[in-house]
Design a protein around this motif. Structure first.
Motif, PDB file in Angstrom:
ATOM      1  N   SER A  28       0.822  -1.210   0.000  1.00  0.00           N
ATOM      2  CA  SER A  28       0.000   0.000   0.000  1.00  0.00           C
ATOM      3  C   SER A  28       0.853   1.255   0.000  1.00  0.00           C
ATOM      4  O   SER A  28       0.424   2.311  -0.446  1.00  0.00           O
ATOM      5  N   GLY A  29       2.087   1.131   0.507  1.00  0.00           N
ATOM      6  CA  GLY A  29       2.908   2.312   0.745  1.00  0.00           C
ATOM      7  C   GLY A  29       2.609   2.905   2.106  1.00  0.00           C
ATOM      8  O   GLY A  29       1.639   2.531   2.783  1.00  0.00           O
TER       9      GLY A  29
ATOM     10  N   LEU B 137      -0.393  -7.421   3.137  1.00  0.00           N
ATOM     11  CA  LEU B 137      -0.604  -6.852   4.474  1.00  0.00           C
ATOM     12  C   LEU B 137       0.695  -7.018   5.257  1.00  0.00           C
ATOM     13  O   LEU B 137       0.961  -8.066   5.854  1.00  0.00           O
ATOM     14  N   HIS B 138       1.488  -5.972   5.259  1.00  0.00           N
ATOM     15  CA  HIS B 138       2.873  -6.048   5.730  1.00  0.00           C
ATOM     16  C   HIS B 138       3.151  -4.904   6.688  1.00  0.00           C
ATOM     17  O   HIS B 138       2.843  -3.750   6.402  1.00  0.00           O
TER      18      HIS B 138
ATOM     19  N   VAL C 289      -1.454  -0.293   4.985  1.00  0.00           N
ATOM     20  CA  VAL C 289      -2.393  -1.414   4.969  1.00  0.00           C
ATOM     21  C   VAL C 289      -1.635  -2.659   5.422  1.00  0.00           C
ATOM     22  O   VAL C 289      -0.833  -3.212   4.679  1.00  0.00           O
ATOM     23  N   HIS C 290      -1.884  -3.073   6.659  1.00  0.00           N
ATOM     24  CA  HIS C 290      -1.141  -4.200   7.222  1.00  0.00           C
ATOM     25  C   HIS C 290      -2.023  -5.167   7.987  1.00  0.00           C
ATOM     26  O   HIS C 290      -1.525  -6.189   8.480  1.00  0.00           O
ATOM     27  N   THR C 291      -3.325  -4.895   8.093  1.00  0.00           N
ATOM     28  CA  THR C 291      -4.263  -5.789   8.774  1.00  0.00           C
ATOM     29  C   THR C 291      -5.505  -5.965   7.898  1.00  0.00           C
ATOM     30  O   THR C 291      -5.755  -5.167   6.985  1.00  0.00           O
ATOM     31  N   PRO C 292      -6.329  -6.984   8.176  1.00  0.00           N
ATOM     32  CA  PRO C 292      -7.596  -7.111   7.445  1.00  0.00           C
ATOM     33  C   PRO C 292      -8.466  -5.861   7.558  1.00  0.00           C
ATOM     34  O   PRO C 292      -9.106  -5.457   6.577  1.00  0.00           O
ATOM     35  N   ALA C 293      -8.481  -5.222   8.724  1.00  0.00           N
ATOM     36  CA  ALA C 293      -9.304  -4.014   8.893  1.00  0.00           C
ATOM     37  C   ALA C 293      -8.820  -2.889   7.982  1.00  0.00           C
ATOM     38  O   ALA C 293      -9.632  -2.190   7.352  1.00  0.00           O
TER      39      ALA C 293
ATOM     40  N   PRO D 288       0.206 -15.305   5.434  1.00  0.00           N
ATOM     41  CA  PRO D 288      -0.030 -15.624   6.846  1.00  0.00           C
ATOM     42  C   PRO D 288       1.152 -15.312   7.755  1.00  0.00           C
ATOM     43  O   PRO D 288       0.967 -15.082   8.949  1.00  0.00           O
ATOM     44  N   SER D 289       2.369 -15.274   7.195  1.00  0.00           N
ATOM     45  CA  SER D 289       3.530 -14.998   8.044  1.00  0.00           C
ATOM     46  C   SER D 289       3.413 -13.651   8.734  1.00  0.00           C
ATOM     47  O   SER D 289       3.846 -13.487   9.884  1.00  0.00           O
ATOM     48  N   HIS D 290       2.810 -12.681   8.051  1.00  0.00           N
ATOM     49  CA  HIS D 290       2.668 -11.339   8.628  1.00  0.00           C
ATOM     50  C   HIS D 290       1.465 -11.240   9.559  1.00  0.00           C
ATOM     51  O   HIS D 290       1.382 -10.313  10.369  1.00  0.00           O
ATOM     52  N   MET D 291       0.535 -12.176   9.429  1.00  0.00           N
ATOM     53  CA  MET D 291      -0.571 -12.231  10.383  1.00  0.00           C
ATOM     54  C   MET D 291      -0.056 -12.752  11.720  1.00  0.00           C
ATOM     55  O   MET D 291      -0.339 -12.182  12.776  1.00  0.00           O
TER      56      MET D 291
END
Length: 322
Positions: free
Chosen positions: A112-113, A169-170, A175-179, A198-201
């Motif tokens: 996302s940046g 999602l990183h 933008v790093h979470t589902p929300a 999933p590794s970042h989750m």
């Protein structure tokens, strides 16, 4: 569902050797970098954009080996406060979308940046605490002035080229979470979705199966990475999850990446594959290797071996028992 690989692992090989190597391992799909952090060892975007003949030859090489391209990836920071960095990422993204459209590749993956905290900032600012209230003010400015306006334009561009955007999602990016992802998708439209890794989750304390459910209900999973993570609880107790210990200092980190099956067992991966199918994702599971304890070849081979038994390939058909 197909088993794929993010070919940045094999940047030391030319395209033909890389394709032969992964096909021999039973891989069915390749995810190709076009620049940015992944580099462009196997997909020179400018060369391909300028020549229909080169485009046909390129895709022929891939199809001849029984492979498909799951996505083109240009991970970078198009919202970086330093204009030169942002512009390079922005131009690369636009070219990658155009090329994906020409080649019939449905997904472009990126980050996302993350912007700075004001127009004249020099570095990105990643707010992760709601108080003091300065952080809330930064976050509001970032989303209203930078993140949503930028991705609204890119969603329109992607739709014009019949392409979807997979945002990974990183941590370190807005933008790093589902929300976060669902907020941006609501603002910009369905061209925006997740390249869910999933590794970042796991390191953020998010259950990947639940993230699949949350995003899957909204048809918001466009692509999926296969990479594992291990939590070192004593180090987590000391450093917390936003650990700034270098990735190379694995003994002292709170968490670090592993190849598939070396952070979580087969049952966990089977649960994720089942959840993906349950919520309508029947596309590619793309192996990514960032395991500091294994060579690329060994980590890749073990990921393939651990994923093959849990992949679900055949269509369900009629439930004859129901």
């Amino acid at each position: 569902m197909k088993l794929g690989v993010f070919t940045v692992l094999f940047s030391d090989k030319n395209v033909d050797d890389m394709l032969d190597h992964v096909a021999a391992q039973g891989i069915e799909a390749v995810e190709l970098g076009t620049g940015g952090y992944p580099g462009d060892a196997h997909c020179k975007v400018d060369e391909l954009l300028d020549s229909e003949n080169k485009q046909k030859e390129f895709m022929k090489k891939i199809k001849q080996r029984g492979l498909m391209v799951s996505a083109l990836s240009c991970h970078a920071n198009p919202l970086h406060p330093q204009k030169q960095i942002a512009e390079e990422a922005d131009i690369l993204f636009d070219k990658t979308v155009r090329l994906a459209g020409k080649l019939g590749i449905p997904i472009v993956n990126t980050f996302s940046g993350c912007p700075g905290d004001h127009e004249n900032a020099k570095y990105p600012n990643w707010p992760v605490a709601p108080w003091p209230h300065d952080f809330q003010e930064i976050l509001k400015w970032q989303w209203e002035e930078k993140i949503i306006p930028y991705w609204k334009k890119k969603a329109i561009l992607a739709e014009e080229h019949d392409v979807k955007i997979g945002l990974e999602l990183h941590g370190g990016f807005s933008v790093h979470t589902p929300a976060n992802l669902l907020r941006l998708r609501e603002a910009c439209g369905p061209a925006i979705g997740a390249n869910l890794d999933p590794s970042h989750m796991w390191w953020q304390g998010i259950d990947p199966v639940e993230s699949i459910k949350l995003l899957g209900r909204e048809n918001a999973i466009h692509h999926f990475h296969a990479k594992d993570t291990i939590i070192d609880q004593p180090n987590m107790n000391k450093n917390g999850l936003t650990d700034m210990t270098p990735y190379t200092d694995m003994r002292n980190r709170s968490w670090y990446f592993r190849t598939v099956g070396f952070g979580h067992d087969t049952k966990v991966w089977a649960d994720m594959i089942s959840a993906l199918r349950m919520y309508g994702y029947d596309y590619v599971v793309s192996i990514e290797h960032e395991d500091g304890l294994m060579s690329i070849n060994e980590g890749f081979a073990k990921a393939v071996a651990n994923l093959k038994p849990v992949m679900v390939k055949e269509s369900v058909g009629e439930m004859w028992w129901a």
